[in-house]
Design a protein around this motif. Structure first.
Motif, PDB file in Angstrom:
ATOM      1  N   LYS A  76      52.487  49.631  43.442  1.00 35.44           N
ATOM      2  CA  LYS A  76      52.521  48.194  43.158  1.00 35.44           C
ATOM      3  C   LYS A  76      51.354  47.830  42.272  1.00 35.44           C
ATOM      4  O   LYS A  76      50.260  48.379  42.406  1.00 35.44           O
ATOM      5  CB  LYS A  76      52.383  47.380  44.449  1.00 35.44           C
ATOM      6  CG  LYS A  76      53.472  47.542  45.454  1.00 35.44           C
ATOM      7  CD  LYS A  76      53.170  46.715  46.696  1.00 35.44           C
ATOM      8  CE  LYS A  76      54.129  47.074  47.818  1.00 35.44           C
ATOM      9  NZ  LYS A  76      53.753  46.449  49.084  1.00 35.44           N
ATOM     10  N   VAL A  77      51.589  46.871  41.368  1.00 34.30           N
ATOM     11  CA  VAL A  77      50.521  46.247  40.590  1.00 34.30           C
ATOM     12  C   VAL A  77      50.466  44.806  41.071  1.00 34.30           C
ATOM     13  O   VAL A  77      51.467  44.090  41.020  1.00 34.30           O
ATOM     14  CB  VAL A  77      50.785  46.342  39.075  1.00 34.30           C
ATOM     15  CG1 VAL A  77      49.697  45.623  38.300  1.00 34.30           C
ATOM     16  CG2 VAL A  77      50.890  47.798  38.632  1.00 34.30           C
ATOM     17  N   LEU A  78      49.304  44.391  41.569  1.00 36.73           N
ATOM     18  CA  LEU A  78      49.173  43.090  42.214  1.00 36.73           C
ATOM     19  C   LEU A  78      48.640  41.999  41.290  1.00 36.73           C
ATOM     20  O   LEU A  78      48.528  40.848  41.716  1.00 36.73           O
ATOM     21  CB  LEU A  78      48.255  43.229  43.441  1.00 36.73           C
ATOM     22  CG  LEU A  78      48.664  44.325  44.438  1.00 36.73           C
ATOM     23  CD1 LEU A  78      47.601  44.501  45.502  1.00 36.73           C
ATOM     24  CD2 LEU A  78      50.012  43.996  45.062  1.00 36.73           C
ATOM     25  N   VAL A  79      48.285  42.344  40.056  1.00 40.36           N
ATOM     26  CA  VAL A  79      47.738  41.378  39.105  1.00 40.36           C
ATOM     27  C   VAL A  79      48.421  41.543  37.752  1.00 40.36           C
ATOM     28  O   VAL A  79      49.132  42.518  37.521  1.00 40.36           O
ATOM     29  CB  VAL A  79      46.210  41.560  38.945  1.00 40.36           C
ATOM     30  CG1 VAL A  79      45.474  41.213  40.230  1.00 40.36           C
ATOM     31  CG2 VAL A  79      45.880  42.974  38.512  1.00 40.36           C
ATOM     32  N   ALA A  80      48.173  40.590  36.864  1.00 43.65           N
ATOM     33  CA  ALA A  80      48.732  40.636  35.509  1.00 43.65           C
ATOM     34  C   ALA A  80      47.606  40.369  34.516  1.00 43.65           C
ATOM     35  O   ALA A  80      46.573  39.790  34.876  1.00 43.65           O
ATOM     36  CB  ALA A  80      49.832  39.593  35.368  1.00 43.65           C
ATOM     37  N   PRO A  81      47.766  40.772  33.249  1.00 42.71           N
ATOM     38  CA  PRO A  81      46.736  40.486  32.249  1.00 42.71           C
ATOM     39  C   PRO A  81      46.443  38.980  32.205  1.00 42.71           C
ATOM     40  O   PRO A  81      47.342  38.157  32.254  1.00 42.71           O
ATOM     41  CB  PRO A  81      47.357  40.972  30.943  1.00 42.71           C
ATOM     42  CG  PRO A  81      48.303  42.057  31.372  1.00 42.71           C
ATOM     43  CD  PRO A  81      48.858  41.581  32.685  1.00 42.71           C
ATOM     44  N   GLY A  82      45.136  38.657  32.158  1.00 41.28           N
ATOM     45  CA  GLY A  82      44.708  37.269  32.125  1.00 41.28           C
ATOM     46  C   GLY A  82      44.354  36.704  33.487  1.00 41.28           C
ATOM     47  O   GLY A  82      43.696  35.667  33.576  1.00 41.28           O
ATOM     48  N   ASP A  83      44.781  37.349  34.561  1.00 41.79           N
ATOM     49  CA  ASP A  83      44.468  36.863  35.911  1.00 41.79           C
ATOM     50  C   ASP A  83      42.967  36.957  36.180  1.00 41.79           C
ATOM     51  O   ASP A  83      42.304  37.909  35.765  1.00 41.79           O
ATOM     52  CB  ASP A  83      45.190  37.692  36.984  1.00 41.79           C
ATOM     53  CG  ASP A  83      46.680  37.406  37.060  1.00 41.79           C
ATOM     54  OD1 ASP A  83      47.162  36.514  36.339  1.00 41.79           O
ATOM     55  OD2 ASP A  83      47.353  38.093  37.852  1.00 41.79           O
ATOM     56  N   ALA A  84      42.443  35.947  36.891  1.00 39.40           N
ATOM     57  CA  ALA A  84      41.056  35.986  37.334  1.00 39.40           C
ATOM     58  C   ALA A  84      40.998  36.790  38.629  1.00 39.40           C
ATOM     59  O   ALA A  84      41.871  36.657  39.492  1.00 39.40           O
ATOM     60  CB  ALA A  84      40.542  34.570  37.566  1.00 39.40           C
ATOM     61  N   VAL A  85      39.987  37.642  38.736  1.00 38.80           N
ATOM     62  CA  VAL A  85      39.825  38.458  39.932  1.00 38.80           C
ATOM     63  C   VAL A  85      38.384  38.383  40.417  1.00 38.80           C
ATOM     64  O   VAL A  85      37.471  38.084  39.650  1.00 38.80           O
ATOM     65  CB  VAL A  85      40.212  39.939  39.683  1.00 38.80           C
ATOM     66  CG1 VAL A  85      41.686  40.075  39.364  1.00 38.80           C
ATOM     67  CG2 VAL A  85      39.375  40.570  38.593  1.00 38.80           C
ATOM     68  N   THR A  86      38.198  38.644  41.701  1.00 44.52           N
ATOM     69  CA  THR A  86      36.858  38.693  42.269  1.00 44.52           C
ATOM     70  C   THR A  86      36.559  40.117  42.704  1.00 44.52           C
ATOM     71  O   THR A  86      37.477  40.927  42.909  1.00 44.52           O
ATOM     72  CB  THR A  86      36.748  37.755  43.489  1.00 44.52           C
ATOM     73  OG1 THR A  86      37.715  38.155  44.460  1.00 44.52           O
ATOM     74  CG2 THR A  86      36.992  36.311  43.100  1.00 44.52           C
ATOM     75  N   GLU A  87      35.281  40.404  42.860  1.00 45.64           N
ATOM     76  CA  GLU A  87      34.873  41.741  43.270  1.00 45.64           C
ATOM     77  C   GLU A  87      35.528  42.097  44.604  1.00 45.64           C
ATOM     78  O   GLU A  87      35.633  41.269  45.502  1.00 45.64           O
ATOM     79  CB  GLU A  87      33.350  41.795  43.404  1.00 45.64           C
ATOM     80  CG  GLU A  87      32.825  43.190  43.631  1.00 45.64           C
ATOM     81  CD  GLU A  87      31.302  43.244  43.594  1.00 45.64           C
ATOM     82  OE1 GLU A  87      30.774  44.342  43.803  1.00 45.64           O
ATOM     83  OE2 GLU A  87      30.656  42.221  43.359  1.00 45.64           O
ATOM     84  N   ASN A  88      36.012  43.335  44.713  1.00 51.15           N
ATOM     85  CA  ASN A  88      36.686  43.895  45.897  1.00 51.15           C
ATOM     86  C   ASN A  88      38.089  43.336  46.140  1.00 51.15           C
ATOM     87  O   ASN A  88      38.674  43.594  47.177  1.00 51.15           O
ATOM     88  CB  ASN A  88      35.836  43.753  47.158  1.00 51.15           C
ATOM     89  CG  ASN A  88      34.577  44.594  47.075  1.00 51.15           C
ATOM     90  OD1 ASN A  88      34.584  45.687  46.523  1.00 51.15           O
ATOM     91  ND2 ASN A  88      33.488  44.063  47.590  1.00 51.15           N
ATOM     92  N   GLN A  89      38.643  42.599  45.183  1.00 52.16           N
ATOM     93  CA  GLN A  89      40.022  42.110  45.306  1.00 52.16           C
ATOM     94  C   GLN A  89      40.973  43.261  45.016  1.00 52.16           C
ATOM     95  O   GLN A  89      40.800  43.981  44.038  1.00 52.16           O
ATOM     96  CB  GLN A  89      40.273  40.968  44.313  1.00 52.16           C
ATOM     97  CG  GLN A  89      41.706  40.485  44.312  1.00 52.16           C
ATOM     98  CD  GLN A  89      41.943  39.382  43.274  1.00 52.16           C
ATOM     99  OE1 GLN A  89      41.016  38.724  42.836  1.00 52.16           O
ATOM    100  NE2 GLN A  89      43.188  39.199  42.896  1.00 52.16           N
TER     101      GLN A  89
END
Length: 126
Positions: A70-83
């Motif tokens: 699974k890929v849980l994010v997409a290009p451009g998404d904001a992420v936080t450390e350890n997400q």
């Protein structure tokens, strides 16, 4: 023409008869190992450094061989450390690949079903 041989195996002697098929017996000749001419080795070119990614940011690398489930994010998404960013299946275990820093996804190099090797680029965070 039958030829007889005496063979010893583990201390037990056996008498063996073998039929010679065609030709005349040849005297055994020692076989010399093939000679290989020695060539001076030319200096090997050093491998080029990997080309920088077209995507800015820190690239996360696959820690082990496996399959992307699974890929849980997409290009451009904001992420936080350890997400959690994706799920990598290796040796029948699901492993979370997590963000190493806070930022935005600037590159996604894999999709579900892809097989990866250790060191392959998975995702870039900038």
């Amino acid at each position: 023409m039958l030829r007889k041989f005496k063979i010893t195996i583990n201390g037990t002697e056996y008498l063996v008869e073998m039929e010679e098929i065609g030709g005349t017996p040849q005297p055994a000749t020692p076989v010399a190992p093939p000679t290989v001419p020695v060539q001076e080795s030319a200096p090997q070119p050093t491998p080029a450094a990997p080309a920088p990614s077209a995507h800015e940011g820190e690239a996360l690398l696959a820690p082990m061989p496996g399959t992307i489930l699974k890929v849980l994010v997409a290009p451009g998404d904001a992420v936080t450390e350890n997400q959690p960013l994706m799920i990598l299946e290796a040796m029948k275990m699901e492993n979370e690949i997590v963000a190493t820093q806070t930022g935005h996804i600037t590159g996604l190099f894999v999709k579900p079903g892809d097989t990866v090797n250790p060191g392959d680029q998975l995702i870039a965070i900038g």
